[in-house]
Design a protein around this motif. Sequence first.
Motif, PDB file in Angstrom:
ATOM      1  N   LEU A   1       1.019  -1.208  -0.024  1.00  0.00           N
ATOM      2  CA  LEU A   1       0.015  -0.020   0.125  1.00  0.00           C
ATOM      3  C   LEU A   1       0.872   1.165   0.168  1.00  0.00           C
ATOM      4  O   LEU A   1       1.632   1.394   0.806  1.00  0.00           O
ATOM      5  N   THR A   2       0.749   2.050  -1.015  1.00  0.00           N
ATOM      6  CA  THR A   2       1.655   3.283  -1.037  1.00  0.00           C
ATOM      7  C   THR A   2       0.735   4.434  -1.297  1.00  0.00           C
ATOM      8  O   THR A   2      -0.543   4.566  -1.820  1.00  0.00           O
ATOM      9  N   PRO A   3       1.099   5.728  -1.023  1.00  0.00           N
ATOM     10  CA  PRO A   3       0.373   6.823  -1.429  1.00  0.00           C
ATOM     11  C   PRO A   3       0.265   6.992  -2.945  1.00  0.00           C
ATOM     12  O   PRO A   3       0.855   6.645  -3.744  1.00  0.00           O
ATOM     13  N   ARG A   4      -0.730   7.844  -3.335  1.00  0.00           N
ATOM     14  CA  ARG A   4      -0.918   7.893  -4.937  1.00  0.00           C
ATOM     15  C   ARG A   4      -0.079   9.355  -5.152  1.00  0.00           C
ATOM     16  O   ARG A   4      -0.653  10.429  -5.055  1.00  0.00           O
ATOM     17  N   ASP A   5       1.014   9.078  -5.555  1.00  0.00           N
ATOM     18  CA  ASP A   5       1.871  10.361  -6.011  1.00  0.00           C
ATOM     19  C   ASP A   5       2.685  10.033  -7.120  1.00  0.00           C
ATOM     20  O   ASP A   5       3.114   8.671  -7.413  1.00  0.00           O
ATOM     21  N   PRO A   6       3.490  10.847  -7.726  1.00  0.00           N
ATOM     22  CA  PRO A   6       4.415  10.245  -8.989  1.00  0.00           C
ATOM     23  C   PRO A   6       5.505   9.461  -8.672  1.00  0.00           C
ATOM     24  O   PRO A   6       5.684   8.622  -9.325  1.00  0.00           O
ATOM     25  N   VAL A   7       6.111   9.721  -7.643  1.00  0.00           N
ATOM     26  CA  VAL A   7       7.364   8.854  -7.107  1.00  0.00           C
ATOM     27  C   VAL A   7       6.595   7.497  -6.761  1.00  0.00           C
ATOM     28  O   VAL A   7       7.318   6.541  -7.510  1.00  0.00           O
ATOM     29  N   HIS A   8       5.886   7.299  -6.047  1.00  0.00           N
ATOM     30  CA  HIS A   8       5.198   5.914  -5.782  1.00  0.00           C
ATOM     31  C   HIS A   8       4.508   5.158  -6.876  1.00  0.00           C
ATOM     32  O   HIS A   8       4.703   3.852  -7.117  1.00  0.00           O
ATOM     33  N   GLY A   9       4.082   6.176  -7.872  1.00  0.00           N
ATOM     34  CA  GLY A   9       3.331   5.764  -9.243  1.00  0.00           C
ATOM     35  C   GLY A   9       4.607   5.121  -9.934  1.00  0.00           C
ATOM     36  O   GLY A   9       4.578   3.862 -10.579  1.00  0.00           O
ATOM     37  N   ALA A  10       5.794   5.417 -10.000  1.00  0.00           N
ATOM     38  CA  ALA A  10       6.861   5.290 -10.870  1.00  0.00           C
ATOM     39  C   ALA A  10       7.484   3.708 -10.214  1.00  0.00           C
ATOM     40  O   ALA A  10       7.722   2.955 -10.993  1.00  0.00           O
ATOM     41  N   LEU A  11       7.467   3.791  -9.176  1.00  0.00           N
ATOM     42  CA  LEU A  11       7.720   2.467  -8.131  1.00  0.00           C
ATOM     43  C   LEU A  11       6.918   1.340  -8.768  1.00  0.00           C
ATOM     44  O   LEU A  11       7.361   0.136  -8.741  1.00  0.00           O
ATOM     45  N   ARG A  12       5.609   1.620  -8.602  1.00  0.00           N
ATOM     46  CA  ARG A  12       4.564   0.610  -8.797  1.00  0.00           C
ATOM     47  C   ARG A  12       4.811   0.125 -10.451  1.00  0.00           C
ATOM     48  O   ARG A  12       4.753  -1.064 -10.576  1.00  0.00           O
ATOM     49  N   LEU A  13       4.839   0.960 -11.366  1.00  0.00           N
ATOM     50  CA  LEU A  13       5.129   0.668 -12.789  1.00  0.00           C
ATOM     51  C   LEU A  13       6.608   0.012 -12.721  1.00  0.00           C
ATOM     52  O   LEU A  13       6.689  -1.141 -13.571  1.00  0.00           O
ATOM     53  N   TYR A  14       7.771   0.072 -12.036  1.00  0.00           N
ATOM     54  CA  TYR A  14       8.762  -0.623 -12.064  1.00  0.00           C
ATOM     55  C   TYR A  14       8.554  -2.195 -11.498  1.00  0.00           C
ATOM     56  O   TYR A  14       9.116  -2.876 -12.197  1.00  0.00           O
ATOM     57  N   GLU A  15       7.700  -2.268 -10.436  1.00  0.00           N
ATOM     58  CA  GLU A  15       7.483  -3.462  -9.922  1.00  0.00           C
ATOM     59  C   GLU A  15       6.687  -4.560 -10.953  1.00  0.00           C
ATOM     60  O   GLU A  15       7.310  -5.618 -11.198  1.00  0.00           O
ATOM     61  N   LYS A  16       5.730  -3.838 -11.532  1.00  0.00           N
ATOM     62  CA  LYS A  16       4.924  -4.404 -12.563  1.00  0.00           C
ATOM     63  C   LYS A  16       5.887  -4.891 -13.833  1.00  0.00           C
ATOM     64  O   LYS A  16       5.794  -6.030 -14.268  1.00  0.00           O
ATOM     65  N   THR A  17       6.550  -3.865 -14.239  1.00  0.00           N
ATOM     66  CA  THR A  17       7.638  -4.141 -15.374  1.00  0.00           C
ATOM     67  C   THR A  17       8.634  -5.455 -14.903  1.00  0.00           C
ATOM     68  O   THR A  17       8.674  -6.296 -15.811  1.00  0.00           O
ATOM     69  N   LYS A  18       8.965  -5.324 -13.880  1.00  0.00           N
ATOM     70  CA  LYS A  18      10.005  -6.378 -13.324  1.00  0.00           C
ATOM     71  C   LYS A  18       9.258  -7.714 -13.075  1.00  0.00           C
ATOM     72  O   LYS A  18       9.755  -8.840 -13.520  1.00  0.00           O
ATOM     73  N   ALA A  19       8.041  -7.642 -12.743  1.00  0.00           N
ATOM     74  CA  ALA A  19       7.491  -9.149 -12.774  1.00  0.00           C
ATOM     75  C   ALA A  19       7.149  -9.671 -14.114  1.00  0.00           C
ATOM     76  O   ALA A  19       7.397 -10.690 -14.419  1.00  0.00           O
ATOM     77  N   VAL A  20       6.897  -8.848 -15.072  1.00  0.00           N
ATOM     78  CA  VAL A  20       6.440  -8.980 -16.402  1.00  0.00           C
ATOM     79  C   VAL A  20       7.968  -9.673 -17.016  1.00  0.00           C
ATOM     80  O   VAL A  20       7.840 -10.747 -17.595  1.00  0.00           O
TER      81      VAL A  20
END
Length: 175
Positions: A141-160
């Motif tokens: 669970l992370t705040p909805r801000d640009p930094v955490h959004g980028a981190l979520r995108l990174y994690e999804k990309t890593k999983a794929v």
Amino acid sequence: EVYDSTGNVGDGFDKFLSVAKHSWKHEAKIGMAEDKRYEDFYRALLQSFVHKHGARVFVLSIAGRPIAVTFAVLFDGAYNSLQIVHDEAYARYSPGTLLESKELEALLEHNDIRRYEFMGGALSNKARWTEQAIDTVCVSLTPRDPVHGALRLYEKTKAVAKRVYRWVHSSTDAV
């Protein structure tokens, strides 16, 4: 050497930290070198698990000098390999691979361990031991801000990327 009792898991972990300072991971700021809090977390985790379920630290030494160390926790019949390091001065001799093989050999003697979890099946040092990997899920669970959004995108990309790597790796092995 094997450290698996209440009094000496901490000693084994200290050897891990001493070898980690001479590891490629230290230079790359990965694992313990990334943040001091990892050291505190893993030390507490090992101490907690050694009392409740089991924890082990395996050390490979030459003339009394540790050159590779790995540690794991046991839970519900699974041996969960958490971290491994080796002294970069011995890298050409693959001390981590030798230590893992000795660790696996020792585990074959324990009827209570039904599964060895490599905890990172897409990594080449883990994939050399098995073709099977269990998909895992990470919830955060992370705040909805640009930094955490980028981190979520990174994690999804890593999983794929891990899934693609496994698929490509399994396809080339079959040929």
